[in-house]
Design a protein around this motif. Sequence first.
Motif, PDB file in Angstrom:
ATOM      1  N   SER A 129      -5.851   7.913   2.122  1.00  0.00           N
ATOM      2  CA  SER A 129      -7.211   8.034   1.596  1.00  0.00           C
ATOM      3  C   SER A 129      -8.190   7.098   2.296  1.00  0.00           C
ATOM      4  O   SER A 129      -9.399   7.256   2.152  1.00  0.00           O
ATOM      5  CB  SER A 129      -7.227   7.764   0.087  1.00  0.00           C
ATOM      6  N   ARG A 130      -7.698   6.152   3.067  1.00  0.00           N
ATOM      7  CA  ARG A 130      -8.570   5.230   3.795  1.00  0.00           C
ATOM      8  C   ARG A 130      -9.235   5.922   4.972  1.00  0.00           C
ATOM      9  O   ARG A 130      -8.658   6.786   5.605  1.00  0.00           O
ATOM     10  CB  ARG A 130      -7.779   4.041   4.316  1.00  0.00           C
ATOM     11  N   ARG A 131     -10.427   5.479   5.274  1.00  0.00           N
ATOM     12  CA  ARG A 131     -11.173   6.012   6.412  1.00  0.00           C
ATOM     13  C   ARG A 131     -10.528   5.522   7.711  1.00  0.00           C
ATOM     14  O   ARG A 131     -10.114   4.379   7.819  1.00  0.00           O
ATOM     15  CB  ARG A 131     -12.611   5.521   6.329  1.00  0.00           C
ATOM     16  N   SER A 132     -10.445   6.400   8.686  1.00  0.00           N
ATOM     17  CA  SER A 132      -9.858   6.065   9.977  1.00  0.00           C
ATOM     18  C   SER A 132     -10.715   5.042  10.702  1.00  0.00           C
ATOM     19  O   SER A 132     -11.945   5.084  10.631  1.00  0.00           O
ATOM     20  CB  SER A 132      -9.717   7.322  10.841  1.00  0.00           C
ATOM     21  N   THR A 133     -10.061   4.134  11.410  1.00  0.00           N
ATOM     22  CA  THR A 133     -10.795   3.144  12.198  1.00  0.00           C
ATOM     23  C   THR A 133     -10.766   3.500  13.689  1.00  0.00           C
ATOM     24  O   THR A 133     -11.192   2.713  14.513  1.00  0.00           O
ATOM     25  CB  THR A 133     -10.190   1.744  12.004  1.00  0.00           C
ATOM     26  N   MET A 137       0.846  -1.176   0.000  1.00  0.00           N
ATOM     27  CA  MET A 137       0.000   0.000   0.000  1.00  0.00           C
ATOM     28  C   MET A 137       0.893   1.242   0.000  1.00  0.00           C
ATOM     29  O   MET A 137       1.854   1.318   0.759  1.00  0.00           O
ATOM     30  CB  MET A 137      -0.902  -0.027   1.235  1.00  0.00           C
ATOM     31  N   LYS A 176      -0.239   7.382  -0.212  1.00  0.00           N
ATOM     32  CA  LYS A 176      -1.448   8.032  -0.718  1.00  0.00           C
ATOM     33  C   LYS A 176      -2.671   7.146  -0.484  1.00  0.00           C
ATOM     34  O   LYS A 176      -3.728   7.631  -0.055  1.00  0.00           O
ATOM     35  CB  LYS A 176      -1.286   8.346  -2.208  1.00  0.00           C
ATOM     36  N   GLU A 177      -2.521   5.844  -0.724  1.00  0.00           N
ATOM     37  CA  GLU A 177      -3.633   4.922  -0.494  1.00  0.00           C
ATOM     38  C   GLU A 177      -3.981   4.848   0.997  1.00  0.00           C
ATOM     39  O   GLU A 177      -5.153   4.848   1.368  1.00  0.00           O
ATOM     40  CB  GLU A 177      -3.275   3.521  -1.007  1.00  0.00           C
ATOM     41  N   ALA A 178      -2.954   4.812   1.825  1.00  0.00           N
ATOM     42  CA  ALA A 178      -3.188   4.748   3.271  1.00  0.00           C
ATOM     43  C   ALA A 178      -3.894   6.009   3.768  1.00  0.00           C
ATOM     44  O   ALA A 178      -4.798   5.934   4.610  1.00  0.00           O
ATOM     45  CB  ALA A 178      -1.869   4.545   4.011  1.00  0.00           C
TER      46      ALA A 178
END
Length: 108
Positions: free
Chosen positions: A8-12, A1, A4-6
Amino acid sequence: MTLKEAMSRRSTIDWDRVRTTSDEDMARQAREDGTEAPDDLGAAYPTPGTVRRQMGMTQASIATLIGVPVATWRNWEQGRVRLDPAVRTLLRVLWREPDAVRRAMEAA
């Protein structure tokens, strides 16, 4: 990954849970995790976070007090690097005699 991909991910992270966690909850969790030093001063050495909280200081202020970069203190506190014997000794002195350390560092 990629980064940029990381990013763009929604926070958990459950921020409501983080905001409602009390100091007592954090202390209990640290004890359960084994990341908090025992309350007795006979312990081999306290953790960097324990010392900092006992002294009521921020990471930046304690790093300035002992003359290390704040990144170094963060690495110690977050367990990213292994503490060498000199650091463990410094933590024990800070834990047992914080006022003496403050006086000594002010005179330097």
